[in-house]
Design a protein around this motif. Structure first.
Motif, mmCIF file in Angstrom:
data_model
loop_
_atom_site.group_PDB
_atom_site.id
_atom_site.type_symbol
_atom_site.label_atom_id
_atom_site.label_comp_id
_atom_site.label_asym_id
_atom_site.label_seq_id
_atom_site.Cartn_x
_atom_site.Cartn_y
_atom_site.Cartn_z
ATOM 1 N N ALA A 172 0.807 -1.228 0.000
ATOM 2 C CA ALA A 172 0.000 0.000 0.000
ATOM 3 C C ALA A 172 0.842 1.281 0.000
ATOM 4 N N HIS A 173 2.129 1.178 0.272
ATOM 5 C CA HIS A 173 2.966 2.376 0.385
ATOM 6 C C HIS A 173 2.941 3.240 -0.882
ATOM 7 N N ASP A 174 3.065 2.632 -2.036
ATOM 8 C CA ASP A 174 3.057 3.418 -3.277
ATOM 9 C C ASP A 174 1.710 4.096 -3.505
ATOM 10 N N LEU A 175 0.627 3.388 -3.232
ATOM 11 C CA LEU A 175 -0.706 3.988 -3.369
ATOM 12 C C LEU A 175 -0.849 5.180 -2.429
ATOM 13 N N ILE A 176 -0.392 5.015 -1.214
ATOM 14 C CA ILE A 176 -0.502 6.081 -0.213
ATOM 15 C C ILE A 176 0.296 7.306 -0.641
ATOM 16 N N GLN A 177 1.474 7.102 -1.204
ATOM 17 C CA GLN A 177 2.281 8.245 -1.643
ATOM 18 C C GLN A 177 1.588 9.015 -2.764
ATOM 19 N N VAL A 178 0.960 8.310 -3.684
ATOM 20 C CA VAL A 178 0.219 8.974 -4.767
ATOM 21 C C VAL A 178 -0.970 9.740 -4.192
ATOM 22 N N ILE A 179 -1.692 9.114 -3.284
ATOM 23 C CA ILE A 179 -2.866 9.748 -2.679
ATOM 24 C C ILE A 179 -2.470 10.991 -1.896
ATOM 25 N N ARG A 180 -1.365 10.944 -1.173
ATOM 26 C CA ARG A 180 -0.944 12.072 -0.335
ATOM 27 C C ARG A 180 -0.593 13.307 -1.148
ATOM 28 N N LYS A 181 -0.338 13.146 -2.413
ATOM 29 C CA LYS A 181 -0.020 14.299 -3.267
ATOM 30 C C LYS A 181 -1.259 15.112 -3.618
ATOM 31 N N GLU A 182 -2.428 14.542 -3.405
ATOM 32 C CA GLU A 182 -3.689 15.214 -3.708
ATOM 33 C C GLU A 182 -4.054 16.185 -2.579
ATOM 34 N N PRO A 183 -4.786 17.265 -2.910
ATOM 35 C CA PRO A 183 -5.162 18.244 -1.877
ATOM 36 C C PRO A 183 -5.915 17.639 -0.681
ATOM 37 N N VAL A 184 -6.762 16.652 -0.916
ATOM 38 C CA VAL A 184 -7.500 16.025 0.183
ATOM 39 C C VAL A 184 -6.967 14.622 0.486
ATOM 40 N N GLY A 185 -5.751 14.353 0.056
ATOM 41 C CA GLY A 185 -5.176 13.017 0.196
ATOM 42 C C GLY A 185 -5.063 12.539 1.634
ATOM 43 N N ASP A 186 -4.511 13.371 2.512
ATOM 44 C CA ASP A 186 -4.357 12.958 3.905
ATOM 45 C C ASP A 186 -5.719 12.751 4.565
ATOM 46 N N TRP A 187 -6.663 13.645 4.272
ATOM 47 C CA TRP A 187 -8.021 13.504 4.800
ATOM 48 C C TRP A 187 -8.613 12.180 4.333
ATOM 49 N N PHE A 188 -8.477 11.884 3.037
ATOM 50 C CA PHE A 188 -9.024 10.652 2.486
ATOM 51 C C PHE A 188 -8.395 9.423 3.143
ATOM 52 N N LEU A 189 -7.086 9.435 3.349
ATOM 53 C CA LEU A 189 -6.421 8.284 3.975
ATOM 54 C C LEU A 189 -6.963 8.050 5.382
ATOM 55 N N THR A 190 -7.249 9.123 6.085
ATOM 56 C CA THR A 190 -7.828 9.005 7.418
ATOM 57 C C THR A 190 -9.205 8.356 7.341
ATOM 58 N N VAL A 191 -10.004 8.779 6.372
ATOM 59 C CA VAL A 191 -11.332 8.184 6.168
ATOM 60 C C VAL A 191 -11.187 6.706 5.818
ATOM 61 N N ALA A 192 -10.301 6.390 4.881
ATOM 62 C CA ALA A 192 -10.109 5.000 4.451
ATOM 63 C C ALA A 192 -9.677 4.121 5.620
ATOM 64 N N ALA A 193 -8.759 4.615 6.446
ATOM 65 C CA ALA A 193 -8.309 3.844 7.603
ATOM 66 C C ALA A 193 -9.453 3.632 8.589
ATOM 67 N N GLY A 194 -10.252 4.667 8.820
ATOM 68 C CA GLY A 194 -11.393 4.532 9.721
ATOM 69 C C GLY A 194 -12.404 3.508 9.215
ATOM 70 N N LEU A 195 -12.696 3.551 7.922
ATOM 71 C CA LEU A 195 -13.642 2.594 7.335
ATOM 72 C C LEU A 195 -13.111 1.167 7.422
ATOM 73 N N GLU A 196 -11.835 1.010 7.153
ATOM 74 C CA GLU A 196 -11.234 -0.319 7.211
ATOM 75 C C GLU A 196 -11.199 -0.837 8.648
ATOM 76 N N TYR A 197 -10.904 0.041 9.584
ATOM 77 C CA TYR A 197 -10.901 -0.356 10.996
ATOM 78 C C TYR A 197 -12.295 -0.834 11.407
ATOM 79 N N MET A 198 -13.336 -0.077 11.051
ATOM 80 C CA MET A 198 -14.702 -0.488 11.387
ATOM 81 C C MET A 198 -15.056 -1.822 10.732
#
Length: 182
Positions: free
Chosen positions: A99-125
């Motif tokens: 997942a590291h490469d996907l995360i690096q691409v996502i983090r370059k987006e303006p809402v990337g960090d926010w989205f990763l937080t949402v994705a982690a929360g959804l996966e945790y649930m």
């Protein structure tokens, strides 16, 4: 555990997204192949991160190990504008090596960090039995009733907003040439 209306509304949509990926029309388990395909479509999916995060978050399914349940449970209680910085979650969330490469691409987006937080929360649930829906295979009407029973009347506006986001995401997918989900 106190789950914010934001995560409560996205939970069932995320579960439905995973169920859609799970099997083909003949009932065969094709989730791995479909997730691989979705991950290859990341650049296209980035456009939908803010509008329909649950549709994009599936690309990170099974992509996190959660080291701090207390921190994750606190995260689930927050409103979207209260999320901590993604970097501050590094002690609580360990991404899988793939997942590291996907995360690096996502983090370059303006809402990337926010989205990763949402994705982690959804996966945790998804992986925590106490937050998972009791009967994933219930008819949709029963699942909606269960979700409404969990919510208090003050959450009606958030529920309406979530449905609007989901409908807008579905409309956008149709405009891109995809079939509408039933």
């Amino acid at each position: 555990m106190n789950i914010s209306p934001f995560f409560r509304n996205l939970r069932s949509a995320y579960q439905a997204e995973l169920e859609d990926l799970r099997s083909d029309s003949e009932g065969r388990d094709v989730m791995r192949q479909r997730l691989t395909q979705r991950r290859k479509e990341l650049k296209f999916l980035l456009q939908m991160m803010e509008l329909s995060p649950e549709m994009v978050a599936v690309i990170l399914h099974q992509g996190f190990t959660f080291k701090s349940p207390a921190m994750m449970e606190h995260l689930l209680s927050l409103a979207p504008d209260e999320f901590p910085d993604w970097d501050s979650l590094s002690d609580a969330i360990q991404p899988a090596p793939w997942a590291h490469d996907l995360i690096q691409v996502i983090r370059k987006e303006p809402v990337g960090d926010w989205f990763l937080t949402v994705a982690a929360g959804l996966e945790y649930m998804h992986h925590k039995p106490a937050t998972a829906p009791a009967h994933i295979h219930e008819p949709e009407e029963d699942a909606d009733e269960d979700l409404e029973a969990d919510m208090n009347p003050l959450d009606a506006e958030e529920e309406s907003d979530a449905r609007s986001r989901e409908e807008a995401g579905a409309d956008w997918m149709v405009e891109q040439g995809f079939d509408r989900k039933d």
